[in-house]
Design an enzyme around this catalytic site. Structure first.
Site, PDB file in Angstrom:
ATOM      1  N   LYS A 234       0.851  -1.177   0.000  1.00  0.00           N
ATOM      2  CA  LYS A 234       0.000   0.000   0.000  1.00  0.00           C
ATOM      3  C   LYS A 234       0.892   1.233   0.000  1.00  0.00           C
ATOM      4  CE  LYS A 234      -3.597   2.635   2.114  1.00  0.00           C
ATOM      5  NZ  LYS A 234      -3.013   3.736   1.346  1.00  0.00           N
ATOM      6  N   ARG A 239      -3.541   8.427  -5.662  1.00  0.00           N
ATOM      7  CA  ARG A 239      -4.253   7.487  -6.535  1.00  0.00           C
ATOM      8  C   ARG A 239      -4.561   8.179  -7.852  1.00  0.00           C
ATOM      9  NH1 ARG A 239      -8.196   3.568  -5.052  1.00  0.00           N
ATOM     10  NH2 ARG A 239      -8.429   2.162  -6.835  1.00  0.00           N
ATOM     11  N   ARG A 254      -8.042  10.947  -8.081  1.00  0.00           N
ATOM     12  CA  ARG A 254      -9.232  10.306  -7.536  1.00  0.00           C
ATOM     13  C   ARG A 254     -10.355  11.302  -7.318  1.00  0.00           C
ATOM     14  NH1 ARG A 254      -9.178   7.837  -1.725  1.00  0.00           N
ATOM     15  NH2 ARG A 254     -10.970   9.179  -1.378  1.00  0.00           N
ATOM     16  N   GLU A 282      -1.085   4.330  -8.872  1.00  0.00           N
ATOM     17  CA  GLU A 282      -0.669   5.294  -7.861  1.00  0.00           C
ATOM     18  C   GLU A 282       0.455   6.141  -8.434  1.00  0.00           C
ATOM     19  OE1 GLU A 282      -2.022   4.496  -4.628  1.00  0.00           O
ATOM     20  OE2 GLU A 282      -1.126   6.137  -3.478  1.00  0.00           O
ATOM     21  N   ARG A 401     -20.763   0.676  -1.814  1.00  0.00           N
ATOM     22  CA  ARG A 401     -21.682  -0.290  -2.399  1.00  0.00           C
ATOM     23  C   ARG A 401     -21.568  -1.633  -1.689  1.00  0.00           C
ATOM     24  NH1 ARG A 401     -24.093   0.399  -6.981  1.00  0.00           N
ATOM     25  NH2 ARG A 401     -23.692  -1.698  -7.694  1.00  0.00           N
ATOM     26  N   LYS A 410      -7.631  -2.278   2.876  1.00  0.00           N
ATOM     27  CA  LYS A 410      -6.297  -1.704   3.123  1.00  0.00           C
ATOM     28  C   LYS A 410      -5.905  -2.085   4.540  1.00  0.00           C
ATOM     29  CE  LYS A 410      -8.360   2.886   3.709  1.00  0.00           C
ATOM     30  NZ  LYS A 410      -8.348   4.263   3.216  1.00  0.00           N
TER      31      LYS A 410
END
Lengths: 548, 336
Positions: A234, A239, A254, A282, A401, A410
């Site tokens: 990560k 992003r 993003r 990224e 969602r 993460k």
């Protein structure tokens, strides 16, 4: 404007997303097309360029309210929001013509930007005389840019989807296009946004990003066998989505912002890729020969600058770490399982040798123990922890969602921490207005045993305490204020708190010489006195050793 | 002009003291003789030997403090205490609230207690008093506090109650149990359903009614009200009832808080209530300035609230202004 102001107040008063949806749907059904479009754009995060600087607005309001400086400041401090302070202080205006939302924004608010400071002040005062009391707060918030209401972008998408009977994905994609502009959308955009039918994917818009949930606690056994998961580092970067359309490259953040201009080296790299392509990844600063990327504060210098000089390009070279292949040659891969998307991504990148494009490394994940160990090593690799992505999962949308929940996690390292002394305080904003909730913390510059040891500020933090703790600290600050500089209170250095953060890096901008990433309060250390707090040297020692 | 150290009122550890009459006004520690402006807990404490208050406040005082040695005065009726001539005048805050006037050798001091200038059907309206020294409260002493017309606020509450009743949910309003609750009640007759009061509110309703204040009929929950009626009800409860099991019986309900603090959006949002109604039993900024101006006083002392702001403002208007550090409540969430 009145109709939109009523919507704002309804959204503000409503607790619960069902009521908010109802309020927004009622507005969309009643408002003219251009206002409906602009309202959705604003609620989903669209903003015009700030028309007036805060000091100009503040000065104009002070004149209009006929109050001395100090009293205006007292009021602002109490309210914690400039737009609201002004709305509360100005005399109730005579209700004039009720302009629509978009006309107010485009015809009266945005043109202020083109005026001289003096004319801006006069323009503001004229505007304030025209609008009714309920609209005053909303108009002021549009001017200050602090327009926030408890409705997420997804909430807007949901209402639009329900209003137009279209799939939320399509709405979301179309909305992303509108949000890339600083210009409020008009009636045509509204018809485009809600029109039935296919878009034919002729544009270069990013598709919605899929976001991970934070994983707390152990992954086993609740995530099943480790082999079901793709584990990756990560990274602490930005992003981004690289979209190639007709051979032209676009780099999106993003937040739906086009950032291509800021990363010319990534555009140059992308030119070698197929002409129709969509990659999730990224953006991070990573020199070609380095074993690990540079810390986030180096990237930040790139993000803040729209024009990049040669020196900065050399000092902070950007790299795109590719996570996922979302589309290629006109084919949308998002519904395919991650494992097959990954295969195609690997095949694509195998043909491309450029240090500015790296494949996100897949960490061997036969068993959870190996992954636990890998995660422990993340910091030495310059990473924040691990990402866990279910190998058979589709590429979803957003974070909320429910059917996709649990597909991406993460799994960050526990934060590093030091014990620091509370030395400054500011009042909070919004829900925390009036309470002291924003704190400055200091560490000792040398061992406390030395007579010349002094406290040096190293971080600001405002999250991590519950309401009862905030009230307690607020009362401590009121009782222990030693000095006031404008809104900042200097506090008697007595209270120690444990401050967590994700990384430490050298910094020339900070007096302490160190910058910490995501500082937050872990707990109040009532068991410690100020002289038991940590030193800067102890903080510096938490930095990973320079490689070889 | 008198120097500050010669003021007829001085701050002592037990409270504001009048040496000429050897008595205190609203003391916070037990004393021999206490003149009480009104019966809110931070002004009327237990433990004093002799109490003096307005006749209209006597019932509430006894209801809250029990069997005390209480002497009362009608509004305007003088009483000589030592070298001081004491009289009480309506403050418009709650039933029986009074300003305390102290005249010594032709010099007149008035202590406001808590007051408001807005109309209130449950108590006598504020009467401005000319004086030389005026001691004023400052709970809402910032220009951001400007109350909307109370009739407008009452209409907002009534409309909200109707909307809720139409949607089949009760309307729960958190109000200060003594004063604000009765003011709301007296203004809200003939709604779409019954008015249900928490025990703490109902106890004060009884005292008000016994004192001749007309309030519409109210119900207590143990009256056996049927569920359908509850879903149209207006429920009045003190802020302390928030989060308590007592509220569960009213679900589904919408909730609101009626207080001057609701003027600021952050205060409203912090409580996560459905609505905040701006209705206060204290003077707002314009009313404080109006009241101060009407006294004609050249010397002012400011107590509880935004003391530093008021003092500086009055000072800049050329008045002799100072502060008395009192122990009366000033926290948001208290009596507002």
């Amino acid at each position: 404007m009145k109709r939109f102001a009523a919507l704002f107040h309804a959204l503000d008063a409503a607790n619960g997303s069902r009521h908010k949806q109802q309020a927004l749907l009622a507005y969309l059904a009643a408002a003219p097309a251009e206002d409906a479009a602009t309202a959705c754009w604003l609620l989903a995060g669209g903003r015009p360029l700030r028309p007036v600087a805060a000091p100009v607005m503040r000065a104009a309001a002070q004149t209009a309210a006929d109050l001395p400086d100090w009293l205006f400041d007292e009021c602002y401090e109490r309210v914690g929001d400039l737009a609201e302070t002004i709305a509360l202080l100005l005399p109730a205006p005579a209700p004039g013509d009720d302009l629509g939302l978009r006309r107010m924004l485009v015809g009266h608010i945005m043109p202020l930007r083109e005026l001289s400071r003096d004319d801006q002040a006069a323009g503001l005062r004229a505007l304030w005389r025209q609008i009714d009391g309920d609209s005053m707060l909303v108009v002021n918030k549009l001017i200050t840019g602090a327009f926030r209401v408890g409705l997420s972008r997804q909430g807007v998408v949901r209402a639009l989807a329900s209003h137009s009977a279209l799939a939320p994905e399509r709405i979301s994609q179309r909305l992303t296009g509108l949000l890339a502009s600083r210009q409020p959308p008009g009636a045509d955009d509204w018809y485009g946004l809600t029109a039935a039918g296919d878009d034919g994917d002729t544009d270069a818009l990013p598709c919605p990003f899929f976001l991970a949930h934070p994983l707390t606690g152990e992954p086993a056994p609740r995530l099943g066998p480790a082999g079901d998961w793709l584990a990756e580092w990560k990274w602490d970067g930005m992003r981004g989505q690289l979209v190639r359309r007709g051979g032209v490259s676009h780099l999106w953040s993003r937040g739906g912002e086009l950032v291509s201009d800021r990363f010319p080296e990534l555009l140059a790299m992308a030119a070698m890729l197929p002409p129709e392509l969509r990659i999730d990844g990224e953006i991070i600063v990573w020199p070609a020969d380095a074993e690990r990327p540079l810390p986030f504060n180096v990237l930040q210098r790139r993000i803040n600058l729209k024009q990049v000089g040669r020196k900065l390009l050399a000092e902070a070279p950007a790299c795109f770490v590719a996570y996922d292949l979302l589309g290629i040659d006109g084919e949308d891969l998002r519904r395919q399982p991650l494992a097959s998307r990954r295969q195609r991504l690997e095949a694509l990148l195998a043909t491309c040798e450029d240090p500015r494009l790296r494949l996100s490394e897949a960490i061997a994940s036969d068993d959870w123990n190996a992954l636990v160990e890998a995660r422990e090593a993340a910091r030495s690799r310059g990473a924040e922890g691990l990402m866990l992505k279910r190998r058979d999962s589709a590429y979803g949308e957003g974070r909320s969602r429910s059917q996709a929940r649990g597909d991406w996690w993460k799994w960050k390292l526990s934060p590093m921490s030091v014990d620091a002394v509370l030395v400054h305080a500011l009042r909070g904003h919004g829900r925390r207005a009036g309470l002291f909730t924003d704190y400055g913390f200091a560490l000792w510059d040398r061992p406390v045993s030395r007579p010349d040891a002094a406290l040096v500020g190293f971080a600001k933090a405002y999250s991590g305490l519950d309401d009862a703790e905030i009230r307690r600290i607020d009362s401590f600050i009121r009782r222990n204020t030693v000095e006031r500089f404008g809104p900042v209170r200097t506090v008697r250095p007595e209270l120690v708190m444990e401050i967590g953060f994700d990384a430490v890096a050298p910094s020339r901008r900070h007096k302490s010489g160190l910058a910490v990433r995501f500082p937050r309060i872990l707990r109040i250390r009532d068991d410690k006195r100020a002289d038991q707090a940590n030193t800067l040297a102890e903080l510096r020692a938490l930095m990973p050793a320079e490689p070889g | 002009m008198r120097r500050s150290d010669q003021l007829p009122i001085e701050l002592r550890p037990a409270g504001l003291y009048c040496p000429a009459g050897d008595f205190y006004v609203d003391p916070w520690r037990p004393v021999e003789r206490a003149v009480i402006t009104h019966a809110h807990a931070d002004h009327a404490r237990s433990g004093h030997v002799h109490y003096l208050c307005a006749a209209a406040a006597a019932d509430v005082m006894r209801a809250r403090l029990g069997d005390i040695r209480l002497q009362t005065l009608d509004y305007g009726e003088p009483l000589v205490v030592g070298r001081a001539r004491v009289s009480l005048h309506p403050a418009g805050h709650v039933l029986g609230s009074a300003q305390v006037s102290i005249e010594i050798d032709g010099h007149r001091t008035v202590l406001s207690g808590d007051y408001k200038l807005q109309a209130d059907p449950t108590c006598a309206p504020f009467e401005p008093q000319r004086c030389d020294l005026f001691v004023t409260e400052s709970t809402f002493g910032l220009p951001i506090y400007r109350w909307p017309d109370s009739a407008t606020v009452i209409d907002q509450i009534r409309n909200w109650w109707h909307d809720n009743a139409a949607a089949g949910r009760a309307s729960l309003v958190f109000v200060y149990a003594f004063g604000k609750a009765q003011r709301l009640l007296a203004s809200l007759a003939d709604g779409p359903g019954p008015v249900v009061c928490h025990g703490a509110v109902e106890a004060l309703n009884r005292v008000y009614r016994a004192g001749g204040v007309t309030l519409p009929p109210t119900r207590a929950v143990d009256d056996g009200i049927d569920r359908a009626a509850l879903q149209r009800a207006l429920v009045l409860a003190p802020p302390s009832a928030a989060g308590s099991p007592w509220l569960k019986r009213f679900a589904p309900y919408a909730d609101a808080f009626a207080s001057g603090w609701m003027q600021v959006r952050g205060q409203r949002r912090r409580r996560a209530l459905d609505r905040g109604f701006v209705l206060s039993d204290h003077a707002d900024w314009p009313a404080l300035l109006q009241a101060i101006d009407a006294t004609g006083a050249e010397t002012l002392r400011v107590t509880h609230g935004h003391v530093a702001v008021m003092v500086r403002w009055l000072h800049e208007q050329g008045l002799d202004a100072g502060a008395f550090e009192t122990a009366y409540g000033e926290q948001p969430g208290g009596d507002g």
